[in-house]
Scaffold this motif. Structure first.
Motif, PDB file in Angstrom:
ATOM      1  N   GLN A 221       0.822  -1.065   0.173  1.00 22.74           N
ATOM      2  CA  GLN A 221      -0.393   0.238   0.429  1.00 22.74           C
ATOM      3  C   GLN A 221       1.034   1.215  -0.071  1.00 22.74           C
ATOM      4  N   HIS A 222       2.132   1.210   0.432  1.00 25.80           N
ATOM      5  CA  HIS A 222       2.892   1.992   0.768  1.00 25.80           C
ATOM      6  C   HIS A 222       4.253   1.895   0.209  1.00 25.80           C
ATOM      7  N   SER A 223       4.618   1.358  -1.146  1.00 32.72           N
ATOM      8  CA  SER A 223       5.617   1.092  -0.793  1.00 32.72           C
ATOM      9  C   SER A 223       5.330   1.621  -2.940  1.00 32.72           C
ATOM     10  N   SER A 224       6.022   3.144  -3.287  1.00 30.33           N
ATOM     11  CA  SER A 224       6.878   3.060  -3.924  1.00 30.33           C
ATOM     12  C   SER A 224       7.450   3.002  -5.609  1.00 30.33           C
ATOM     13  N   ALA A 225       7.797   3.025  -6.642  1.00 31.11           N
ATOM     14  CA  ALA A 225       8.118   1.882  -7.918  1.00 31.11           C
ATOM     15  C   ALA A 225      10.050   2.547  -7.241  1.00 31.11           C
ATOM     16  N   VAL A 226      10.291   3.318  -7.051  1.00 29.68           N
ATOM     17  CA  VAL A 226      11.432   3.868  -7.270  1.00 29.68           C
ATOM     18  C   VAL A 226      12.139   4.487  -5.795  1.00 29.68           C
ATOM     19  N   GLY A 227      11.465   4.603  -5.336  1.00 28.60           N
ATOM     20  CA  GLY A 227      12.208   5.504  -4.073  1.00 28.60           C
ATOM     21  C   GLY A 227      12.253   4.365  -2.837  1.00 28.60           C
ATOM     22  N   ARG A 228      13.315   4.257  -1.840  1.00 28.85           N
ATOM     23  CA  ARG A 228      13.565   3.740  -0.857  1.00 28.85           C
ATOM     24  C   ARG A 228      12.842   4.117   0.569  1.00 28.85           C
ATOM     25  N   PHE A 229      12.279   2.539   0.927  1.00 26.49           N
ATOM     26  CA  PHE A 229      10.879   2.088   1.483  1.00 26.49           C
ATOM     27  C   PHE A 229      10.811   3.340   2.670  1.00 26.49           C
ATOM     28  N   GLU A 230      12.878   3.511   2.724  1.00 24.07           N
ATOM     29  CA  GLU A 230      12.549   4.208   4.176  1.00 24.07           C
ATOM     30  C   GLU A 230      11.644   5.728   4.030  1.00 24.07           C
ATOM     31  N   VAL A 231      12.308   6.118   2.705  1.00 27.64           N
ATOM     32  CA  VAL A 231      11.124   7.198   2.868  1.00 27.64           C
ATOM     33  C   VAL A 231       9.520   7.254   2.207  1.00 27.64           C
ATOM     34  N   ASP A 232       9.888   5.871   1.634  1.00 23.48           N
ATOM     35  CA  ASP A 232       7.927   5.571   1.492  1.00 23.48           C
ATOM     36  C   ASP A 232       7.307   5.863   2.877  1.00 23.48           C
ATOM     37  N   GLY A 233       8.016   4.860   4.089  1.00 22.40           N
ATOM     38  CA  GLY A 233       7.439   4.915   5.714  1.00 22.40           C
ATOM     39  C   GLY A 233       7.112   6.042   5.872  1.00 22.40           C
ATOM     40  N   ALA A 234       8.315   7.403   5.920  1.00 19.48           N
ATOM     41  CA  ALA A 234       8.553   9.013   5.977  1.00 19.48           C
ATOM     42  C   ALA A 234       7.528   9.370   5.471  1.00 19.48           C
ATOM     43  N   ASN A 235       6.847   8.655   4.230  1.00 22.27           N
ATOM     44  CA  ASN A 235       5.965   9.965   3.830  1.00 22.27           C
ATOM     45  C   ASN A 235       4.345   9.364   3.716  1.00 22.27           C
ATOM     46  N   ALA A 236       4.369   7.700   4.462  1.00 21.86           N
ATOM     47  CA  ALA A 236       2.977   7.759   4.922  1.00 21.86           C
ATOM     48  C   ALA A 236       3.089   8.248   6.495  1.00 21.86           C
ATOM     49  N   ALA A 237       3.768   8.501   7.346  1.00 21.68           N
ATOM     50  CA  ALA A 237       4.217   9.060   8.527  1.00 21.68           C
ATOM     51  C   ALA A 237       3.612  10.378   8.035  1.00 21.68           C
ATOM     52  N   ARG A 238       4.175  11.290   7.322  1.00 21.24           N
ATOM     53  CA  ARG A 238       3.904  12.628   7.663  1.00 21.24           C
ATOM     54  C   ARG A 238       2.516  12.977   6.710  1.00 21.24           C
ATOM     55  N   ASP A 239       2.007  12.060   6.503  1.00 24.78           N
ATOM     56  CA  ASP A 239       0.524  11.938   5.167  1.00 24.78           C
ATOM     57  C   ASP A 239      -0.407  11.767   6.433  1.00 24.78           C
ATOM     58  N   PHE A 240       0.338  11.158   7.075  1.00 25.78           N
ATOM     59  CA  PHE A 240      -1.027  10.897   8.888  1.00 25.78           C
ATOM     60  C   PHE A 240      -1.286  11.765   9.255  1.00 25.78           C
ATOM     61  N   LEU A 241       0.004  12.272   9.829  1.00 29.51           N
ATOM     62  CA  LEU A 241       0.321  13.333  10.690  1.00 29.51           C
ATOM     63  C   LEU A 241       0.138  14.754  10.766  1.00 29.51           C
ATOM     64  N   ARG A 242      -0.356  15.288   9.297  1.00 28.35           N
ATOM     65  CA  ARG A 242      -0.691  16.386   8.605  1.00 28.35           C
ATOM     66  C   ARG A 242      -1.947  16.356   8.553  1.00 28.35           C
ATOM     67  N   GLY A 243      -2.500  15.104   8.437  1.00 31.51           N
ATOM     68  CA  GLY A 243      -4.203  15.448   8.540  1.00 31.51           C
ATOM     69  C   GLY A 243      -4.622  15.280  10.245  1.00 31.51           C
ATOM     70  N   HIS A 244      -3.593  15.223  11.359  1.00 29.39           N
ATOM     71  CA  HIS A 244      -4.028  15.319  12.309  1.00 29.39           C
ATOM     72  C   HIS A 244      -3.648  16.561  13.473  1.00 29.39           C
ATOM     73  N   GLY A 245      -3.942  17.208  12.260  1.00 34.04           N
ATOM     74  CA  GLY A 245      -2.665  18.491  12.707  1.00 34.04           C
ATOM     75  C   GLY A 245      -1.537  18.548  13.847  1.00 34.04           C
TER      76      GLY A 245
END
Length: 213
Positions: A72-96
């Protein structure tokens, strides 16, 4: 009942409960329990060292740190660490959550496989890596008491073959983009599973660059 070890427990907050539910429903049980142990081991390390940290931010970093291994969160070309960091960023942004706190969690996840740097940074960054290094690599195993280790593992069990299972989970999450392992520890995972894998070489990149000398 919430586990309490060395004065450490999962934050009793709405955002922590939502993180738990999201990660439990997205990751395999293997990764969910691993991520939970990372939180506890990281937080206990923080208590041992007298560090001041926001448990909610540490929980977010620990629980999202392997989300980039999921389809669900794995990009085609990005490092998995960055994919996880981006998922956390999007979640936290949605929670103010403030941008500064989001940046801290993002950095903690993005650097959790980069040894030698996180321990010099913000406590949340340092402690996510500390938890990972304890649970996966056992680097600080003697620094925890038998009671601490047993309590965490009782609440969030390791599989009977956890060492091999976690290596397989890493491989399953990154095998479709082996080029993202250049310069980081996950190249060892691909090489372990694919004997004919040719990892990128830093010196070769220098020598083949467009510069004449």
């Amino acid at each position: 009942m919430t586990l309490m070890v060395q004065g450490v427990s999962v934050p009793d907050s709405r955002i922590a409960r939502e993180i738990t539910e999201l990660v439990r429903n997205t990751e395999s049980p293997l990764l969910f329990h691993h991520s939970s142990r990372v939180y506890y081991f990281g937080a206990i390390a923080g208590k041992h060292d007298g560090l001041r940290f926001d448990p909610e931010l540490l929980y977010a970093g620990a629980m999202f740190h392997d989300m980039g291994l999921t389809h669900q969160h794995s990009s085609a070309v990005g490092r998995f660490e960055v994919d996880g960091a981006n998922a956390a960023r999007d979640f936290l942004r949605g929670h103010g959550i403030s941008q500064a706190d989001i940046d801290t969690v993002w950095t903690a996840i993005a650097l959790h496989t980069t040894p030698g740097i996180p321990q010099h940074m913000h406590p949340v960054v340092a402690l996510v890596t500390a938890g990972v290094e304890m649970d996966v690599l056992g680097l600080t195993y003697p620094a925890y008491s038998d009671a601490e280790r047993e309590a965490v593992v009782h609440a969030h069990p390791r599989t009977e073959r956890f060492k091999e299972d976690i290596i397989q989970a890493f491989y399953d999450g990154i095998k479709h983009k082996p080029e993202t392992t250049f310069g980081n520890v996950k190249a060892d995972v691909i090489a372990d599973k694919e004997p004919h894998f040719h990892r990128g070489n830093f010196c070769s990149v220098i020598r083949s660059s467009a510069w004449p000398s």
